[in-house]
Design a protein around this motif. Structure first.
Motif: not given
Lengths: 247, 374
Positions: B354-368
């Motif tokens: 779950y934490i890893l998913t949060f890390a990936l999704v939040l950072n991807a959104l930020a970069i996007w």
């Protein structure tokens, strides 16, 4: 024929139904000092931001250093320098650290950074201040430093957005000496200003009114056309018809 | 890659120059860990009790002494009437009233039973219910002892009664100390504050001052800029985490039962998730005030819903779902599992996922959502 470093055709930027920049077209040649005049809110900064790759045009086309402002912004960014209205060096870094950072991200080698910054500090007479925080310098010095940093990586073109706002006349004069030096070394200067004496220093000037380009010529020709001997008068005659005002 | 080097050099210079931030980084873990676990204590002690003893017998005295020595109650008054005792409740000096009726001892001996009145001030719900329960258990203990002391006359007419005794053993936290439960949570709180606020404020500050425009006009790539912001704060987060672990070892003698490297892997992943959250906030906000409010809004919800203070299991179903959508709740769960239970990698795999998913999704959104060209 001289090399054109900026070619701009029908460039337009629209925010809703407001045309900040309305179909402007012009060319700038290599090594030229090109003055970009206009009242507050005429669209100068918007046009400049498009040319620097900071903003997408709504329509029209422009190339800067041979790259399109529509989809090659990152290539443009490698070839230009930019000094914005707002002072934008890091105030909590020293003069040398600012030079090192901006030189570095433009790809200047560490060795060149050292050599060039030594020379720059010498030329500007800032030996004692080199390690001081930039925030503690007087405005005039900050502006001269910001200009030096913007051409540190020897770009093809440098964009200056009201570089001398709020600066005293003596410093302004020194600032223009620096601009001439840069121009002599082959850097094209694209500068906006509100000071008409500075407009006189330019090879050619354009005047923007309400997003449109109303005049484009050398200062001498413009004065002749509007039958006056001061740029103030030329500007006044052109800008009087403006409906937009304020930033 | 070269640009990243220059970005990191610049970022570290700025961070180390800002003495206030630096002091906060060091003081925050120490002070929070020294103060919070003591103050935020859900073990209820010092319950104020008023007693109305209408019997004045030796049994009633025994019961009162037993209650007084239990350690949970502070007997603040012995009142002559229930009405008088109620005044203490009304002015807030008392939480509970216990009324012993006259004939308490006589009825106990002769009839073998007696009713006792307990009145509870239920404004502080948990204190009231826990206090009532404590009192009831002290009384039933008293009751059991009475039965033993009684001299039994063999009575062949009554059948022997079955007696069921319940004993507890507290696993993983033998003394059921709230501190043990809370300390890993404070570590989580620390990383959350650093990850959530510092990056957001740092980037928005560059927007306010205008330096971000200078960055956007350079050939620095998006990912370089974002990594240039992530890495320094990630390192700071890990330093704070380490200081935190040292403090809880020195002050509370708590060390992790589970593997320390695993703890760091989880904390590192969590930090990336929270930094991603901070980045995302910064891409939406134009001023530090905005960023502060937006980050505060979310982090407050994250923390209150995370199970740091209250049990997630006792939340209503919809709240449990919200709680599942905060990275904090998963991290707290893992921290407690590793530190207190000694859980290993396979035990925490789902939560770590779950934490890893949060890390990936939040950072991807930020970069996007970060735009060099608008």
């Amino acid at each position: 024929m001289e090399e054109k470093v900026i070619v701009c055709k029908d460039l337009t930027k629209q925010f809703g139904d407001f045309y900040a920049v309305d179909k402007i077209s012009f060319d700038v040649s290599k090594g030229e000092i090109f003055g970009f005049l206009g009242a507050n809110g005429a669209g100068k900064t918007t046009a400049m931001r498009i040319l620097c790759g900071l903003s997408y045009p709504s329509s029209g086309e422009a190339t800067v250093a041979g790259f399109s402002v529509r989809n090659q912004q990152e290539s443009i960014k490698k070839n230009i320098g930019y000094m914005s209205q707002k002072f934008s060096l890091y105030e909590n870094l020293s003069i040398l650290e600012n030079i090192e950072f901006f030189g570095g991200v433009y790809g200047v080698s560490r060795k060149d950074i050292r050599e060039r910054s030594d020379k720059l500090i010498q030329d500007m007479g800032l030996q004692k201040e080199a390690k001081k925080m930039v925030g503690s310098l007087p405005l005039g010095w900050k502006q001269k430093l910001a200009f030096s940093v913007s051409i540190f990586h020897r770009p093809k073109i440098v964009f200056l957005d009201e570089p001398t706002g709020g600066v005293d006349p003596v410093t302004r004069r020194q600032f223009w000496d620096m601009i001439y030096d840069a121009s002599a070394s082959g850097i094209t200067i694209f500068v906006t200003t509100h000071y008409m004496d500075e407009a006189e220093y330019c090879n050619r000037i354009s005047v923007m009114v309400d997003g449109k380009m109303e005049a484009l010529d050398s200062p001498a020709n413009l004065k002749k056309r509007y039958a006056t001997d001061s740029m103030d008068e030329v500007f006044y005659k052109l800008a009087r018809g403006a409906r937009r005002s304020g930033d | 890659m070269r640009n990243l080097g220059f970005l990191l050099q610049k970022e570290f210079r700025q961070i180390f120059r800002d003495k206030t931030i630096l002091a906060m980084i060091l003081a925050l873990p120490i002070i929070q860990l020294m103060i919070l676990p003591w103050a935020m204590n859900l073990n209820i002690k010092n319950i104020n009790l008023s007693i109305v003893d209408n019997d004045h017998s030796s049994y009633s005295q025994q019961l009162i002494t037993k209650i007084g020595s239990s350690g949970y109650f502070r007997i603040i008054s012995a009142d002559r009437s229930y009405k008088e005792a109620l005044e203490h409740i009304e002015n807030g000096s008392s939480d509970l009233i216990m009324e012993l009726p006259s004939g308490f001892e006589r009825n106990l001996v002769r009839e073998g039973k007696q009713t006792i009145g307990i009145s509870v001030d239920a404004i502080n719900g948990s204190k009231a219910s826990i206090g009532g329960a404590y009192l009831a258990s002290v009384i039933s203990d008293f009751n059991a002892n009475l039965a033993i002391n009684e001299i039994k006359v063999p009575d062949y007419n009554t059948k022997p009664t079955g007696f069921m005794e319940i004993t507890f053993s507290n696993w993983y936290n033998p003394l059921a100390e709230y501190k043990y439960f809370f300390v890993p949570g404070v570590l989580v709180l620390l990383l959350t504050m650093i990850g959530g606020f510092m990056t957001a404020l740092n980037i928005v500050r560059e927007k306010e001052v205008g330096t971000i425009e200078q960055i956007n006009v350079t050939p620095i790539k998006k990912w370089e800029f974002i990594l240039g912001k992530l890495i320094p704060f990630w390192i700071i987060g890990m330093i704070v985490f380490t200081i935190g672990l040292l403090v809880i070892w020195a002050v509370y003698g708590i060390t992790s039962l589970g593997s320390l490297p695993l703890l760091y892997v989880v904390a590192g992943t969590y930090m990336i998730a929270l930094l991603g959250f901070g980045l995302l906030v910064s891409t939406f906000c134009e001023s530090q005030v905005q960023a502060m409010f937006v980050a505060f809004f979310f982090i407050l919800i994250f923390i209150l819903m995370s199970g740091l203070f209250t049990a997630v299991q006792s939340m209503p179903a919809w709240a449990r779902i919200i709680s599942g959508f905060t990275p904090v709740s998963h991290f707290i769960k893992i921290m407690r599992m590793i530190m207190l239970k000694g859980s290993g990698f396979s035990d925490i795999l789902t939560e770590l996922g779950y934490i890893l998913t949060f890390a990936l999704v939040l950072n991807a959104l930020a970069i996007w959502n970060y735009r060099k060209t608008s």
